[in-house]
Design a protein around this motif. Structure first.
Motif, PDB file in Angstrom:
ATOM      1  N   PHE A   1       0.842  -1.195   0.000  1.00 52.56           N
ATOM      2  CA  PHE A   1       0.000   0.000   0.000  1.00 52.56           C
ATOM      3  C   PHE A   1       0.882   1.251   0.000  1.00 52.56           C
ATOM      4  N   ASP A   2       0.413   2.276  -0.700  1.00 54.16           N
ATOM      5  CA  ASP A   2       1.131   3.556  -0.704  1.00 54.16           C
ATOM      6  C   ASP A   2       0.910   4.315   0.602  1.00 54.16           C
ATOM      7  N   ALA A   3      -0.213   4.051   1.241  1.00 58.40           N
ATOM      8  CA  ALA A   3      -0.525   4.767   2.481  1.00 58.40           C
ATOM      9  C   ALA A   3      -1.455   3.923   3.339  1.00 58.40           C
ATOM     10  N   VAL A   4      -1.334   4.128   4.653  1.00 59.54           N
ATOM     11  CA  VAL A   4      -2.237   3.520   5.627  1.00 59.54           C
ATOM     12  C   VAL A   4      -2.752   4.630   6.540  1.00 59.54           C
TER      13      VAL A   4
ATOM     14  N   ASP B   1       4.281  -3.312   7.759  1.00 64.87           N
ATOM     15  CA  ASP B   1       4.436  -4.358   6.752  1.00 64.87           C
ATOM     16  C   ASP B   1       3.411  -4.263   5.638  1.00 64.87           C
ATOM     17  N   ARG B   2       2.354  -3.495   5.828  1.00 65.32           N
ATOM     18  CA  ARG B   2       1.377  -3.295   4.752  1.00 65.32           C
ATOM     19  C   ARG B   2       1.854  -2.251   3.756  1.00 65.32           C
ATOM     20  N   LEU B   3       2.837  -1.435   4.152  1.00 68.08           N
ATOM     21  CA  LEU B   3       3.309  -0.328   3.320  1.00 68.08           C
ATOM     22  C   LEU B   3       4.438  -0.748   2.380  1.00 68.08           C
ATOM     23  N   ARG B   4       4.479  -0.095   1.238  1.00 65.00           N
ATOM     24  CA  ARG B   4       5.652  -0.205   0.373  1.00 65.00           C
ATOM     25  C   ARG B   4       6.750   0.683   0.936  1.00 65.00           C
ATOM     26  N   PRO B   5       8.025   0.464   0.579  1.00 69.66           N
ATOM     27  CA  PRO B   5       9.082   1.404   0.976  1.00 69.66           C
ATOM     28  C   PRO B   5       8.772   2.804   0.440  1.00 69.66           C
ATOM     29  N   GLY B   6       8.840   3.784   1.316  1.00 69.83           N
ATOM     30  CA  GLY B   6       8.473   5.149   0.958  1.00 69.83           C
ATOM     31  C   GLY B   6       7.022   5.474   1.261  1.00 69.83           C
TER      32      GLY B   6
ATOM     33  N   ALA C   1       6.020   3.453  17.415  1.00 67.70           N
ATOM     34  CA  ALA C   1       6.177   3.485  15.950  1.00 67.70           C
ATOM     35  C   ALA C   1       7.653   3.464  15.571  1.00 67.70           C
ATOM     36  N   GLN C   2       8.451   4.252  16.266  1.00 67.33           N
ATOM     37  CA  GLN C   2       9.886   4.290  15.964  1.00 67.33           C
ATOM     38  C   GLN C   2      10.545   2.940  16.227  1.00 67.33           C
ATOM     39  N   ASP C   3      10.146   2.282  17.305  1.00 72.88           N
ATOM     40  CA  ASP C   3      10.750   1.001  17.649  1.00 72.88           C
ATOM     41  C   ASP C   3      10.451  -0.082  16.616  1.00 72.88           C
ATOM     42  N   GLN C   4       9.436   0.143  15.800  1.00 68.41           N
ATOM     43  CA  GLN C   4       9.112  -0.818  14.745  1.00 68.41           C
ATOM     44  C   GLN C   4       9.645  -0.382  13.385  1.00 68.41           C
ATOM     45  N   GLY C   5      10.594   0.547  13.405  1.00 68.52           N
ATOM     46  CA  GLY C   5      11.284   0.903  12.173  1.00 68.52           C
ATOM     47  C   GLY C   5      10.615   1.975  11.341  1.00 68.52           C
ATOM     48  N   LEU C   6       9.608   2.642  11.883  1.00 64.23           N
ATOM     49  CA  LEU C   6       8.969   3.749  11.171  1.00 64.23           C
ATOM     50  C   LEU C   6       9.657   5.059  11.556  1.00 64.23           C
ATOM     51  N   GLU C   7       9.813   5.947  10.591  1.00 64.89           N
ATOM     52  CA  GLU C   7      10.376   7.259  10.898  1.00 64.89           C
ATOM     53  C   GLU C   7       9.240   8.260  11.083  1.00 64.89           C
ATOM     54  N   VAL C   8       9.130   8.808  12.273  1.00 63.94           N
ATOM     55  CA  VAL C   8       8.078   9.777  12.557  1.00 63.94           C
ATOM     56  C   VAL C   8       8.479  11.125  11.969  1.00 63.94           C
ATOM     57  N   GLN C   9       7.618  11.648  11.104  1.00 65.18           N
ATOM     58  CA  GLN C   9       7.912  12.896  10.399  1.00 65.18           C
ATOM     59  C   GLN C   9       7.197  14.099  11.001  1.00 65.18           C
ATOM     60  N   HIS C  10       6.066  13.865  11.673  1.00 63.76           N
ATOM     61  CA  HIS C  10       5.266  14.999  12.137  1.00 63.76           C
ATOM     62  C   HIS C  10       4.254  14.530  13.173  1.00 63.76           C
ATOM     63  N   SER C  11       3.986  15.398  14.165  1.00 60.36           N
ATOM     64  CA  SER C  11       2.941  15.134  15.161  1.00 60.36           C
ATOM     65  C   SER C  11       2.176  16.420  15.396  1.00 60.36           C
ATOM     66  N   GLU C  12       0.862  16.295  15.526  1.00 59.88           N
ATOM     67  CA  GLU C  12       0.011  17.474  15.695  1.00 59.88           C
ATOM     68  C   GLU C  12      -1.094  17.163  16.691  1.00 59.88           C
ATOM     69  N   ASN C  13      -1.348  18.096  17.608  1.00 57.45           N
ATOM     70  CA  ASN C  13      -2.384  17.943  18.622  1.00 57.45           C
ATOM     71  C   ASN C  13      -3.616  18.755  18.209  1.00 57.45           C
TER      72      ASN C  13
ATOM     73  N   ALA D   1       4.124   9.055   9.890  1.00 59.28           N
ATOM     74  CA  ALA D   1       5.391   8.323   9.824  1.00 59.28           C
ATOM     75  C   ALA D   1       5.571   7.710   8.436  1.00 59.28           C
ATOM     76  N   THR D   2       6.813   7.360   8.119  1.00 60.06           N
ATOM     77  CA  THR D   2       7.119   6.731   6.835  1.00 60.06           C
ATOM     78  C   THR D   2       7.835   5.405   7.053  1.00 60.06           C
ATOM     79  N   ARG D   3       7.610   4.491   6.114  1.00 58.53           N
ATOM     80  CA  ARG D   3       8.439   3.285   6.032  1.00 58.53           C
ATOM     81  C   ARG D   3       9.523   3.586   5.012  1.00 58.53           C
ATOM     82  N   ASN D   4      10.727   3.708   5.490  1.00 57.59           N
ATOM     83  CA  ASN D   4      11.812   4.159   4.620  1.00 57.59           C
ATOM     84  C   ASN D   4      12.360   3.027   3.749  1.00 57.59           C
ATOM     85  N   HIS D   5      13.050   3.409   2.666  1.00 52.19           N
ATOM     86  CA  HIS D   5      13.757   2.452   1.818  1.00 52.19           C
ATOM     87  C   HIS D   5      14.935   1.857   2.587  1.00 52.19           C
ATOM     88  N   ALA D   6      15.485   0.799   2.066  1.00 53.01           N
ATOM     89  CA  ALA D   6      16.612   0.134   2.732  1.00 53.01           C
ATOM     90  C   ALA D   6      17.802   1.075   2.903  1.00 53.01           C
TER      91      ALA D   6
END
Length: 435
Positions: free
Chosen positions: A275-278, A301-306, A348-360, A418-423
């Motif tokens: 998937f491109d996005a979740v 794991d549902r996301l493609r790299p990027g 999220a970070q501990d599972q290999g996702l890069e957090v890009q932004h947070s908003e309240n 967050a993003t799933r980054n490329h290798a």
């Protein structure tokens, strides 16, 4: 307890007190509203704009056997306790007054027995709770593991499979049961919900032809918005059968069948990848904090790299574990768990996702709840006809109480992107946010 029972040699060893006297003396500083009871007694200021009337002995038993918000909720939901000066679809003003000015002194067991004897209640045995009440946590623990697929399906059904028509009346045409985004104070609820879904789509940078997975999709509003406005192929999943049926009917009505679908499915059973996005809008509250690692790993794991993940959920202002209150747990969100955004980001970070932004979006949820209460008031008679007065009272109480919580920063609402980054570490995220 001597303040409740007085010895007088001329009138015997003990003077019994009325319900009003007992209530007045068990509330530190006195009641802030006018209280009346079925025995003809009263307490509190006579000129108060708001009032509370205890109608039955069963209501008194509810108050005595479950001190605090649970007992009052039971009496109110069952119709044994009424509020005057406010509409049952929006008891906000009464809840604010009680929250700010009412401090109950919980009696000891021996005191409770003396109060019961004085007020004519023969036993301190709790009456059967209203049918809207779910099992307590310990009973649910006996009958199934918390956040197992079976137990999650059961509690989700308890809350969401009430009546689609009821939700249409309360939520409005958007059928969005999540925090809206008020771009101006004058925005309507429908405008604010559309703005929220568009913000999610822009944060995910959805483009025509891309694939979106929406977990905990509700009535499919995000799925339909993304397909209609951004041309993506969207799949939504929900544990509520009634939601799935309603969503697919809406998809067909809007002519989106070639782009969108909603499945009656646990998010953990989604096996497709790439998937491109979740998007996860209002699901994390039901996952359980201990399950965050597995939750974020599965979505990653549902996301493609990027690919991008947008997690939108209610949070607490702190990262310490805290169970929801008895009323919310028994009547609204059984097994629901909330924690601070820091814990969500860390998971999220501990599972290999890069957090890009947070908003309240905390103030926006207070405004959303205000508008849901208005809808409930406007359609009160039809809501009662659809689900019964007890359930309608639960909703008025729950929505108004939640509004207070968001106004006072007892709860918050965070969107975490967050993003799933490329290798090689590339995220495909721009140097600056584009929304």
């Amino acid at each position: 307890m001597s303040s409740l029972f007085h010895t007088d040699s001329r009138h015997g060893p003990e003077r019994r007190v009325s319900i009003g006297e007992a209530m007045d003396r068990l509330v530190r500083g006195g009641l802030p509203l006018r209280f009346t009871a079925y025995d003809g007694s009263s307490a509190g200021p006579t000129d108060a704009d708001l009032g509370m009337h205890l109608r039955t002995e069963r209501g008194l038993a509810f108050l005595m056997t479950a001190p605090g918000d649970l007992g009052m909720a039971r009496a109110y939901v069952s119709g044994d306790l009424d509020l005057s000066g406010v509409h049952p679809g929006d008891p906000y003003d009464a809840l604010v007054l009680l929250k700010d000015h009412t401090r109950f002194r919980v009696p000891t067991p021996s005191e409770a027995v003396l109060i019961a004897r004085s007020l004519g209640v023969s036993r301190l045995r709790p009456p059967p709770p209203p049918p809207q009440e779910h099992l307590p946590r310990w009973r649910r623990a006996v009958e199934g593991v918390r956040h197992s697929m079976t137990r999650d399906a059961e509690v989700i059904s308890h809350h969401y499979d009430v009546s689609n028509r009821f939700y249409e009346l309360v939520l409005g045409p958007s059928m969005a049961y999540t925090c809206a985004l008020y771009e101006t104070p004058e925005a309507t609820l429908e405008q604010a919900q559309a703005a929220k879904f568009d913000l999610v789509c822009r944060k995910l940078d959805l483009q025509p032809g891309q694939r979106l997975l929406d977990v905990g999709c509700g009535w499919g509003t995000m799925v339909r918005h993304a397909a209609r406005e951004h041309g993506v192929r969207a799949v939504g999943v929900t544990l509520s059968l009634e939601q799935a049926q309603w969503a697919n009917e809406a998809i067909e009505r809007e002519g989106l069948g070639d782009l969108a679908e909603v499945r009656h499915l646990d998010y953990r059973d989604v096996v497709e990848t790439g998937f491109d996005a979740v998007s996860s809008i209002g699901l994390t509250e039901h996952v359980g904090v201990r399950n965050y690692p597995a939750y974020f790993a599965h979505l990653r794991d549902r996301l493609r790299p990027g690919g991008r993940l947008l997690n939108h959920c209610i949070t607490r202002p702190r990262n310490t574990r805290q169970e929801t209150g008895a009323f919310i747990d028994r009547y609204v969100f059984p097994d629901g768990e909330l924690i601070g955004s820091g814990t969500i980001i860390a998971a999220a970070q501990d599972q290999g996702l890069e957090v890009q932004h947070s908003e309240n979006l905390r103030p926006h949820y207070a405004a959303t709840l205000r508008d849901w209460n208005r809808n409930l008031v406007e359609h009160w008679d039809e809501c009662v006809a659809e689900v019964g007065e007890g359930t309608a009272r639960v909703w008025g109480l729950y929505i108004a109480g939640s509004r207070i919580g968001f106004e006072r920063d007892e709860v918050e609402l965070h969107q975490v992107l967050a993003t799933r980054n490329h290798a090689d570490g590339r995220s495909d995220f721009p140097m600056r946010p584009h929304w």
